[in-house]
Design a protein around this motif. Structure first.
Motif, short mmCIF file in Angstrom:
data_model
loop_
_atom_site.label_atom_id
_atom_site.label_comp_id
_atom_site.label_asym_id
_atom_site.label_seq_id
_atom_site.Cartn_x
_atom_site.Cartn_y
_atom_site.Cartn_z
N ASP A 142 0.83 -1.21 0.00
CA ASP A 142 0.00 0.00 0.00
C ASP A 142 0.86 1.25 0.00
OD1 ASP A 142 0.99 -0.37 2.56
OD2 ASP A 142 -0.76 0.51 3.54
N PHE A 143 2.08 1.13 -0.51
CA PHE A 143 2.93 2.32 -0.67
C PHE A 143 3.60 2.29 -2.05
CE2 PHE A 143 4.99 -0.93 1.88
CZ PHE A 143 6.28 -1.07 1.35
N THR A 144 2.75 2.11 -3.05
CA THR A 144 3.22 1.99 -4.43
C THR A 144 3.96 3.24 -4.89
OG1 THR A 144 1.28 0.61 -4.85
CG2 THR A 144 2.52 1.37 -6.76
N LEU A 320 -4.56 -7.42 7.13
CA LEU A 320 -4.39 -5.97 7.13
C LEU A 320 -2.93 -5.57 7.33
CD1 LEU A 320 -7.52 -5.00 9.26
CD2 LEU A 320 -7.14 -4.38 6.86
N MET A 321 -2.24 -6.25 8.22
CA MET A 321 -0.85 -5.92 8.50
C MET A 321 0.07 -6.28 7.34
SD MET A 321 -0.37 -6.89 12.54
CE MET A 321 1.30 -6.23 12.58
N GLU A 322 -0.30 -7.30 6.55
CA GLU A 322 0.52 -7.72 5.42
C GLU A 322 0.22 -6.89 4.17
OE1 GLU A 322 3.02 -9.62 2.70
OE2 GLU A 322 3.06 -9.53 4.88
N ARG A 323 -1.05 -6.79 3.81
CA ARG A 323 -1.43 -6.13 2.55
C ARG A 323 -1.36 -4.60 2.67
NH1 ARG A 323 -2.42 -3.37 -1.11
NH2 ARG A 323 -3.98 -3.60 -2.76
N PHE A 324 -1.71 -4.08 3.83
CA PHE A 324 -1.77 -2.62 4.02
C PHE A 324 -0.78 -2.20 5.11
CE2 PHE A 324 -5.90 -3.95 2.34
CZ PHE A 324 -5.96 -3.15 1.20
#
Length: 529
Positions: A142-144, A320-324
């Motif tokens: 989530d930090f592309t 949530l912790m992995e993807r975002f």
């Protein structure tokens, strides 16, 4: 053409700043500017100018990803159809076709540079965001934007032909009889001419003129303002995209919460904990951003105030912790835990669609002056941008600008004309914080003609009542007030509602009279064409 005397407060009349010469000048170090620099011939001497550090760019703050039709059930034609649908009749079909057709090449370019997009066993991991009919957003967690910016910046640092001018402010664009020939900049206390046969404005948009924005307060459209003073055509300034989900942290910081969360199943709920978006749009949480933002304000009015929330609890802590990763960490640092709490969100100024009008190769109406990224109005977005098309636009049109410069830049340098700089009036304006507060109220998600008219009169009064004769001018404040005026003028003229422009007194889209673009040119009244 003989240069005119420069008397804007930094130099005595008749004196000219010291000059440096390059083959290409690029103003802006986001994805668009970096793409241009890395796509140009390594033999060219390039000046890469930025007023801020990399982490202040809008690119760096982009979370979601980049749209590209990479799935087996997708195509460039379907991507184009979604883009046109969201643009509400004002997209350039040619520009959209270029964007979506060249998206795979843009993806290849980024991967060749070293960008690593998330993958699954099936290949690239694709996400879905608002307005998209398919999963087509490639991403780096989530930090592309941060990842892309850092990769491209490292590549730039390795190029001996690229000279970086950080902490350097664009004052104005310089022209001669052949067109654009450079720019006037200020670094610390020194004013300089940077001269080149080609100048590229990739300095971002103007959402920073709003008090509540996901971008830096420095995002006040300096490049657009400079191009306007130089005589370039500026278009579509009234169209502003408000992102539905941003949270105000205890520190006061406005923090974007990516649309990708809703793409993965997060819901919007009201103060009673009830999901409400299906009552407003058939696509619910994945409707286009303008429609979600207006629905949220309507729901707030219906419940007579209170809060609205993003509910991501069903996604679970591990996911949530992995993807975002970045969003989870930022929220957790401030006491918000998405796996067990509702996150209070509100629409926030996020992206500005208006800018320097360009053709398919990034050329402005001034020869040898180019624009790309959020500074440009390429015709891709129409009245509202499709989610995750912004990073794509920066790469696609950045590459096209570089190609056109390579094939066409043969402009011999001559003496610069300072007439654009002379157009900059010197003011001692009220604090920009006051302007931003008034823009939130007047030019936000929902607008009213009476309030827009009052704002136009207030802006005019500030310009007339605060003329400054001595001292150093505040260039950034001048630009913010200038672009606020252009936005409000265009919004007042457009007596309809379309995409990122909604008039409560004219709530219906009116194709007969307003399927046109607002046009600003220095010295002329705003018009629709």
């Amino acid at each position: 053409m003989k240069g005119r005397e420069y008397s804007n407060g930094m130099l005595p009349a008749g004196q000219y700043p010291k000059s440096r010469r390059y083959d290409v000048i690029i103003v802006g170090m986001g994805v668009a500017g970096l793409t241009v620099a890395l796509s140009l011939d390594k033999k060219l001497r390039i000046a890469l100018v930025s007023k801020n550090s990399l982490d202040e760019s809008s690119t760096y703050k982009a979370q979601g990803g980049m749209a590209v039709a990479a799935g087996t059930d997708d195509s460039a034609a379907q991507h184009a159809a979604d883009t046109l649908h969201v643009g509400k009749g004002l997209c350039s079909k040619e520009s959209v076709a270029v964007l979506t057709r060249e998206a795979p090449a843009a993806l290849d370019f980024l991967q060749t540079m070293g960008t690593r997009f998330c993958k699954s066993e099936q290949g690239l991991e694709l996400a879905r965001e608002g307005g998209h009919s398919r999963k087509r957003v490639v991403h780096h967690y989530d930090f592309t934007g941060r990842h892309i910016a850092e990769v491209l910046a490292r590549q730039t640092a390795g190029r001996s032909n690229i000279e970086c001018w950080e902490d350097t402010f664009l004052i104005d664009i310089l022209t001669n009889a052949q067109g654009c020939c450079g720019c006037l900049v200020k670094k610390k206390k020194q004013t300089l001419q940077l001269l080149a046969p080609a100048v590229v404005i990739a300095a971002g948009g103007y959402s920073g003129i709003f008090g509540r924005s996901t971008n830096s307060v420095a995002a006040n459209g300096d490049g657009i303002a400079a191009a306007y003073r130089a005589g370039a055509v500026i278009t579509d300034m009234e169209f502003v995209q408000f992102h539905p989900t941003a949270v105000t942290l205890p520190t006061g910081k406005v923090f974007l919460v990516s649309e990708a969360l809703r793409g993965e199943g997060a819901l919007l709920v009201n103060a009673a904990g009830e999901r409400f978006m299906p009552n407003y749009h058939e696509s619910a949480e994945l409707a286009p951003r303008d429609e979600v933002s207006r629905a949220m304000l309507a729901e707030l009015e219906r419940q007579q105030g209170g809060c609205l929330y993003l509910d991501a609890r069903a996604l679970g802590q591990d996911y949530l912790m992995e993807r975002f990763q970045a969003i989870y960490a930022e929220l957790a640092e401030h006491g918000y835990f998405m796996e067990k709490q509702l996150i209070p969100v509100l629409p926030t100024a996020h992206y500005t669609i208006g800018g320097i009008k360009t053709d398919l190769w990034g050329q402005s109406s001034i020869p040898h002056l180019y624009a790309c990224g959020e500074s440009a109005a390429t015709g891709v977005h129409g009245a509202n941008r499709l989610a995750s098309n912004s990073l794509l636009e920066g790469v696609v049109f950045g590459r096209r600008v570089a190609a056109h410069i390579h094939d066409n830049s043969r402009n011999p340098l001559q003496t610069a004309d300072f007439s654009a700089a002379e157009r900059r009036k010197r003011h001692s304006l009220p604090p920009v914080a006051l302007l931003r507060k008034k823009m939130d109220v007047t030019a936000g998600v929902v607008r009213q003609g009476r309030e827009l008219k009052d704002m136009t009169e207030w802006l005019h009064q500030q310009q007339e009542a605060n003329r400054q004769e001595e001292g150093q001018p505040d260039f950034s404040a001048d630009n913010a007030y200038l672009l606020a005026g252009l936005l409000v003028e265009a919004a007042l003229l457009r007596r309809e509602s379309r995409g990122g422009h909604y008039r409560a007194d004219y709530p219906v889209q009116n194709d007969r009279d307003f399927k046109k673009h607002s046009i600003h040119v220095w010295g002329k009244k705003v018009s629709l064409q």
